[in-house]
Design an enzyme around this catalytic site. Structure first.
Site, mmCIF file in Angstrom:
data_model
loop_
_atom_site.group_PDB
_atom_site.id
_atom_site.type_symbol
_atom_site.label_atom_id
_atom_site.label_comp_id
_atom_site.label_asym_id
_atom_site.label_seq_id
_atom_site.Cartn_x
_atom_site.Cartn_y
_atom_site.Cartn_z
ATOM 1 N N LYS A 1 -3.105 -8.012 1.681
ATOM 2 C CA LYS A 1 -2.887 -9.411 2.051
ATOM 3 C C LYS A 1 -3.498 -9.611 3.435
ATOM 4 C CE LYS A 1 0.694 -8.547 -0.896
ATOM 5 N NZ LYS A 1 1.105 -7.206 -1.353
ATOM 6 N N ASP B 1 12.063 5.515 16.030
ATOM 7 C CA ASP B 1 12.715 5.673 17.331
ATOM 8 C C ASP B 1 12.814 4.370 18.109
ATOM 9 O OD1 ASP B 1 13.038 8.394 16.872
ATOM 10 O OD2 ASP B 1 11.169 8.930 17.883
ATOM 11 N N HIS C 1 -4.259 -4.890 -3.567
ATOM 12 C CA HIS C 1 -2.903 -5.242 -3.128
ATOM 13 C C HIS C 1 -2.853 -5.694 -1.670
ATOM 14 C CE1 HIS C 1 1.557 -4.307 -2.592
ATOM 15 N NE2 HIS C 1 1.529 -5.080 -3.650
ATOM 16 N N LYS D 1 7.694 -4.517 3.786
ATOM 17 C CA LYS D 1 7.320 -3.101 3.866
ATOM 18 C C LYS D 1 7.198 -2.743 5.349
ATOM 19 C CE LYS D 1 4.855 -4.993 0.146
ATOM 20 N NZ LYS D 1 5.646 -4.727 -0.977
ATOM 21 N N HIS E 1 11.176 -7.656 -0.056
ATOM 22 C CA HIS E 1 9.783 -7.289 -0.330
ATOM 23 C C HIS E 1 9.059 -6.807 0.935
ATOM 24 C CE1 HIS E 1 5.599 -8.213 -1.980
ATOM 25 N NE2 HIS E 1 6.139 -7.465 -2.900
ATOM 26 N N ASP F 1 -12.260 -17.349 11.691
ATOM 27 C CA ASP F 1 -13.253 -17.359 12.785
ATOM 28 C C ASP F 1 -13.267 -16.057 13.587
ATOM 29 O OD1 ASP F 1 -13.947 -19.939 12.065
ATOM 30 O OD2 ASP F 1 -12.632 -20.888 13.539
#
Length: 484
Positions: free
Chosen positions: A226, A409, A224, A404, A402, A231
Site C-alpha cells: 500500500k 523496547d 500486497h 501490522k 488489521h 510529487d
C-alpha cells in the site's frame, strides 16, 4: 475386458505413484524450512490427487516467465539507483542511533537501500483522518501521483479519493494506479474504475489472474503493498487498503477493520516512489526512476531515520523475516506486536519463544474474530507453545484488527503491510518501515495499548482446558499453513 480394466487400473496406479514420488522428491530437495516441507508432504499424502494439484498451484514461488525475467533484469539498475543514496547526506550511519544500525547494514548490503534521516512522520489511526488527508494532498498535487493497493473498494470516502484523482488528472497531473488483480477484482468492473480511466488515469492490474496459466504462475502470489506518492514530496504507507471501512465487508461478521497509515515527507518518500516504479515496471515494462531525494539536510534536522524494507519475488529472499528476527531477538525489555494473520514460520516462532524465555515482555495482539476461518484456527495452533514460553496473547474484540506493527523496547518500531504469516514473509510483494524515532514510536505504542484495552487476554490454564474438537481443528488447519 476385465483384464483390460485391471491393466488400466494398474497403469493408472503406477503413473500416480510416479507422480507422487516425483513431487515428493521435488518437495524434499527444495531448500526451505523443514516444517513447510513436512506440511506439504502431509497434504500430498492425505489428499490424493488434490494434494498434488495444490502443490503445483501453490507449492512454489513462481512469478511467471516474463515477469521473472523482467524482475531479474531490473535488479541491477534499481540497486544502482538505491546505492546512490549512500552519497546523500541524509544517510549518516555514524549519527544514526544504534537501534537500527544492524538493520541499516543488512538492507544496504542485500538490497542497496540505506536508512535515511531528515523525515517527518504523522501516524494516522482512523479512516476519516487517513482518507481526508489523502484527499487534501491529492488536491495539492502538481506533477504526478503514484498509487498501489491490494484492495480498492468503492463507497464512502474512497469515492472521495477517486473524485480527487479525477480532478487532478483533469488539471494535468499524471496519475498511475496499480491494483492487485484479485484483491480489487470487483473494483475493476465498477463504474468508478471506468470514470477514472475516462479521465486519463492509468489503472493497471497487478498479477492478473488467468486460470488458463494456473500451472505456469502461482495464482495466490499477490501485490500486497500500500503506497501513495505525490510529487516525490509526500508519501503514505501502512496497513489500510483504499477502502472506507463503513462500506467494506460489512457482512463478514468481524466488525470494522482497524488500520493505520503513516504520512511521510523527506528522503524516504523517494525510496517508496522507487518501489512503486519497480512494481510498475514488473507489470508494464515501463521504466521511470523517481527523482533523487533532496541531499541537503540541515544538521538540526537529522531526525527520524527510516529504513524501507521491501520484499517479494525478484528482491532478496527472506529480507523482511531477517529484519523481524534481528529486531525481536535483540530486544532488551519489551516487544509488542499487532497482526491480523498470525501463522509464523518455524524460525520466527522460535525467535518469539526464545525472546520471551529471556525475560523480555513479548505481547501479541490478534483479532478475536478473523475474516479467514482457516487462518483463525491455524493461529490458535501456536497459542499453547507461546503461552508456555511466557508470551502474552491478547485477542482484540473491537473489530478486525488489521494494523501490522512491532514496537521494540518502546524505542523503535516496524510498521507497514507485513503480516506474520508465510504469505507475507515468503510470498507476497510487501513493504515495511523501520522507524527509529522515540516520539513516533511512543505514539504507536500508545495506540497498541488502546488495542489491548479492547482485548481479552488469553489465560494459559483455561487454554489448556479447551476441548478435543478445538485442538483437532487447530491441527487440521495448521497443516494448510503453507498456503494460508
Amino acid at each position: 475386458m476385465q483384464e483390460f480394466y485391471q491393466a488400466l487400473t494398474l497403469i493408472g496406479f503406477m503413473l500416480y505413484w510416479i507422480l507422487v514420488a516425483g513431487v515428493t522428491i521435488r518437495v524434499v530437495i527444495k531448500r526451505r524450512s523443514v516444517s513447510v516441507s513436512l506440511a506439504w508432504l502431509m497434504i500430498i499424502y492425505i489428499l490424493p490427487i488434490f494434494g498434488v494439484i495444490f502443490y503445483f498451484l501453490f507449492g512454489e514461488l513462481n512469478l511467471g516467465k516474463k515477469r521473472a525475467e523482467r524482475a531479474k533484469a531490473m535488479f541491477d539498475p534499481y540497486e544502482a539507483w538505491f546505492l546512490k543514496l549512500l552519497d546523500c547526506n541524509a544517510h549518516l550511519p555514524e549519527k544514526t542511533p544504534t537501534h537500527i544500525t544492524h538493520i541499516d547494514e543488512l538492507c544496504t548490503n542485500r538490497m542497496g537501500i540505506p536508512a535515511l534521516c531528515g523525515n517527518t512522520l504523522s501516524l494516522q489511526d482512523t479512516p476519516q483522518k487517513i482518507l481526508s488527508s489523502i484527499i487534501q494532498d491529492i488536491e495539492q498535487a502538481r506533477d504526478f501521483i503514484r498509487m498501489e493497493f491490494y484492495i480498492w473498494n468503492e463507497g464512502g470516502q474512497a469515492n472521495g479519493v477517486a473524485s480527487a484523482l479525477i480532478r487532478a488528472s483533469q488539471r494535468g497531473v499524471r496519475c498511475q494506479v496499480l491494483l492487485d488483480s484479485a484483491g480489487s477484482r470487483v473494483f475493476f468492473s465498477s463504474s468508478w474504475c471506468k470514470m477514472m480511466q475516462d479521465a486519463g488515469i492509468k489503472i493497471v492490474q497487478a498479477l492478473k489472474v488467468n486460470p488458463a496459466r494456473m500451472f505456469l504462475r502461482r495464482l495466490d502470489l499477490r501485490q500486497h503493498r500500500k503506497i501513495i506518492v505525490i510529487d516525490d514530496a509526500i508519501a503514505y504507507t501502512g496497513s489500510m487498503n483504499l477502502v472506507d471501512p463503513e462500506f467494506f465487508k460489512q457482512n463478514a461478521g468481524v466488525g470494522m477493520w482497524i488500520d493505520v497509515m503513516v504520512r511521510i515527507t523527506g528522503p524516504t518518500v523517494n525510496v517508496l516512489s522507487a518501489i512503486h516504479c519497480w512494481d510498475w515496471e514488473v507489470e508494464t515494462g515501463e521504466r521511470s526512476f523517481p527523482q533523487a531525494p533532496e541531499c541537503h539536510i540541515e544538521q538540526d534536522n537529522l531526525l527520524h531515520p527510516i529504513q524501507v524494507v521491501p520484499s517479494g519475488p525478484g528482491m532478496p529472499e527472506n529480507l523482511i523475516q531477517q529484519v523481524l528476527n534481528i529486531s525481536i531477538s535483540r530486544a532488551s525489555h519489551s516487544v509488542t506486536i499487532t497482526t491480523p494473520y498470525f501463522v509464523p514460520s518455524e524460525e520466527l516462532l522460535q525467535t518469539l519463544r526464545t525472546t520471551a524465555q529471556r525475560g523480555v515482555k513479548v505481547e501479541l495482539i490478534l483479532p478475536k474474530n478473523n475474516d479467514s476461518i482457516m487462518v483463525g484456527w491455524a493461529s490458535k495452533a501456536f497459542y499453547a507453545e507461546l503461552l508456555s514460553a511466557g508470551v502474552i496473547i491478547h485477542e482484540f474484540a473491537g473489530g478486525l484488527l488489521h494494523t501490522k506493527s512491532v514496537v521494540i523496547d518502546q524505542k523503535y518500531c516496524l510498521i507497514g503491510t507485513v503480516n506474520l504469516d508465510v504469505r507475507s514473509l515468503w510470498l507476497n510483494f510487501e513493504v515495511t518501515l523501520v522507524v527509529d524515532d522515540a516520539e513516533f514510536t511512543q505514539q504507536l505504542y500508545w495506540l497498541q495499548n488502546t488495542y489491548i484495552e479492547q482485548s481479552l487476554t488469553v489465560n494459559e490454564q483455561q487454554w489448556q482446558q479447551r476441548s478435543l474438537l478445538h485442538r483437532f481443528l487447530e491441527r487440521v488447519f495448521y497443516l494448510f499453513s503453507p498456503i494460508l
